[in-house]
Write an enzyme that holds these catalytic residues in place. Structure first.
Site, PDB file in Angstrom:
ATOM      1  N   HIS A   1       3.518  -2.025   3.287  1.00 48.29           N
ATOM      2  CA  HIS A   1       3.586  -0.675   2.725  1.00 48.29           C
ATOM      3  C   HIS A   1       4.923  -0.440   2.037  1.00 48.29           C
ATOM      4  CE1 HIS A   1       0.607  -0.444   5.995  1.00 48.29           C
ATOM      5  NE2 HIS A   1       0.010   0.453   5.238  1.00 48.29           N
TER       6      HIS A   1
ATOM      7  N   ASP B   1       0.797  -1.229   0.000  1.00 50.06           N
ATOM      8  CA  ASP B   1       0.000   0.000   0.000  1.00 50.06           C
ATOM      9  C   ASP B   1       0.832   1.283   0.000  1.00 50.06           C
ATOM     10  OD1 ASP B   1      -2.110  -1.748   0.252  1.00 50.06           O
ATOM     11  OD2 ASP B   1      -3.120  -0.586   1.817  1.00 50.06           O
TER      12      ASP B   1
END
Length: 256
Positions: free
Chosen positions: A224, A77
């Site tokens: 992430h 992400d």
């Protein structure tokens, strides 16, 4: 799905993209829970190729893997990021793993070369809105529409025409309206089962332990590649990817 409100400040610094997509509005109540609609029926999958027609998909939030009961979905992400996305791509290539990259619209717009590299490597794209507002579910439908559709446009343009196949609400802040809108654009709402907590930078050992401990919850794991120093994320992936393969897991994509 836990919300990561601490990320708002970082995204406030990168929001400068022009907004030019027509806003949509339909009547639907705001809903904060991450539960799927039980009465929706499966629909045809959207094309992920340049120039493909947009076809509606299922509106329920996807968690399972197309790789079967021993499948794992790696989802990345908040990028792309010029420092960390290449490192993640290198690791995925080294271990033969495909992943789903949930991109913020302004990041995709700023780094189209990285978006194209993600696509060229066989990974999938996911719309993660324009400005990563974890309070999306408290906003008017017109705002939700702008965030989803503008990000879709930014990512598609940056990729050279490959559309995102999924929509992940920041912090899991889905609403019935946002799910329906995304699905109507061929983007399956995407949840997660395991939050690696890598964004908090708790240490590589802690990230690895969290994934190992929580993997029984389901196959979709959240990492992430932007929002700060992702050294620990890269180190954790370097340990987890070969380890999970040795344990008999295979890597796939979220159901679409």
């Amino acid at each position: 799905m836990a919300r990561h409100d601490g990320r708002r400040g970082w995204y406030g610094k990168v929001i400068g993209a022009a907004i030019g997509v027509t806003m949509l509005a339909t009547g639907a109540s705001v809903w904060t829970a991450q539960a799927g609609s039980a009465d929706s029926s499966p629909k045809a999958a959207a094309s992920a190729t340049p120039g493909g027609d947009v076809k509606p998909v299922e509106t329920t939030i996807a968690h399972s893997s197309d790789a079967g009961p021993r499948g794992i979905n790696i989802t990345i992400d908040d990028g792309p990021d010029p420092v960390w996305t290449p490192k993640v791509l290198d690791l995925l290539r080294e271990y033969g793993v495909k992943a789903t990259f949930c991109m913020v619209g302004t990041q995709a717009q700023a780094h189209p070369d990285l978006v194209k590299k993600v696509v060229a490597a066989g990974h999938r794209l996911c719309d993660h809105t324009v400005s990563h507002n974890t309070g999306m579910d408290k906003k008017p439908e017109a705002y939700q529409s702008q965030q989803i559709l503008d990000a879709e446009s930014m990512i598609t343009k940056a990729s050279g025409g490959v559309r995102p196949m999924y929509y992940r609400a920041p912090g899991g802040a889905f609403t019935p309206y946002s799910r329906d809108l995304a699905a109507s654009r061929g983007m399956r709402p995407l949840g997660w089962n395991v939050d690696s907590k890598d964004f908090e930078r708790p240490g590589t050992d802690a990230i690895v332990a969290t994934v190992e401990r929580e993997l029984h919850n389901g196959p979709t794991v959240l990492f992430h590649d932007a929002g700060g120093d992702r050294t620990q994320t890269v180190a954790a992936l370097r340990r987890l990817l070969p380890q999970l393969k040795q344990q008999g897991y295979s890597f796939g994509f979220p159901v679409h």
